[in-house]
Write an enzyme that holds these catalytic residues in place. Structure first.
Site, short mmCIF file in Angstrom:
data_model
loop_
_atom_site.label_atom_id
_atom_site.label_comp_id
_atom_site.label_asym_id
_atom_site.label_seq_id
_atom_site.Cartn_x
_atom_site.Cartn_y
_atom_site.Cartn_z
N SER A 139 11.87 53.80 15.96
CA SER A 139 11.95 52.36 16.15
C SER A 139 12.43 51.70 14.87
O SER A 139 12.18 52.21 13.76
CB SER A 139 10.57 51.81 16.51
OG SER A 139 10.53 50.41 16.42
N TYR A 158 1.55 50.36 14.86
CA TYR A 158 2.84 50.80 15.40
C TYR A 158 3.82 51.12 14.28
O TYR A 158 4.47 52.17 14.30
CB TYR A 158 3.40 49.72 16.33
CG TYR A 158 4.66 50.15 17.04
CD1 TYR A 158 4.60 51.00 18.15
CD2 TYR A 158 5.91 49.71 16.61
CE1 TYR A 158 5.75 51.39 18.80
CE2 TYR A 158 7.07 50.09 17.27
CZ TYR A 158 6.99 50.94 18.36
OH TYR A 158 8.13 51.34 19.01
#
Length: 197
Positions: A139, A158
């Protein structure tokens, strides 16, 4: 020529589902895996027209299901040509001082430890391919310039998990290079994915 064999995690929706569709269209035998058996089976059935798509239960946080899925592929094919570590978890974004230990644990288990353990256990089948490929779905949130930007809330767990996955990608690439297995990370860009955990 025998079809190449692929396994995609977290593939009952969103990015994983489309990865399965694309690989099936290329003529690969694709094992669509998910932790939710009901949605996973339905997704595999919906892709029947795309090619050889087979559902296999696999929860990246449950080693028994990882071993069981790899055992099926080992028995049926003796090798794995492509592993797509897509399964991921993004909880409510909380910053460093607000995130709970449980949020951190769940996120790291799903986004980092699970893909790492699956890659370790799949290594013999990937080596048997002769040209195995591993794709880690990372990501943009793994980049320093992303989580250093204070114009928005940075999801601590995250960001941490995806930065760790990038490090793991480099180390797995080094560990498997001599066996002809290539390991890379991809950033699919911003995708409004369905909740997967």
């Amino acid at each position: 020529m025998t079809a190449r064999i692929a396994l995609v995690t977290g593939a009952d929706k969103s990015i994983g589902l489309e990865a399965v569709r694309g690989l099936a269209r290329l003529g690969m035998t694709v094992y669509l895996t998910s932790r939710n058996q009901e949605t996973g089976k339905a997704a595999a059935e919906a892709l029947e027209a795309e090619g050889d798509v087979r559902y296999q239960h696999l929860d990246v946080t449950d080693e028994a299901t990882i071993r069981a899925a790899l055992a099926v592929i080992g028995r049926e094919h003796g090798r794995l040509d492509a592993l797509v570590n897509n399964a991921g978890l993004a909880l409510e974004p909380k910053e460093a001082l607000d995130v709970t230990p449980e949020d951190i644990r769940l996120t790291l288990e799903t986004n980092l430890h699970g893909p790492s353990r699956l890659t370790q256990l799949a290594a013999p089948l990937l080596r048997a391919s002769g040209a195995g490929r591993v794709v880690m779905v990372s990501s943009g949130a793994s980049r320093y310039d992303y989580f250093a930007d204070k114009t928005f809330r940075n999801p601590y767990a995250y960001c941490l998990s995806k930065a760790g996955l990038n490090a793991a990608t480099v180390m797995f690439a080094q560990a498997l290079a001599a066996d002809g297995v290539k390991v890379n990370a991809v950033n699919p860009g911003y995708v409004k994915s369905a909740v997967s955990f």
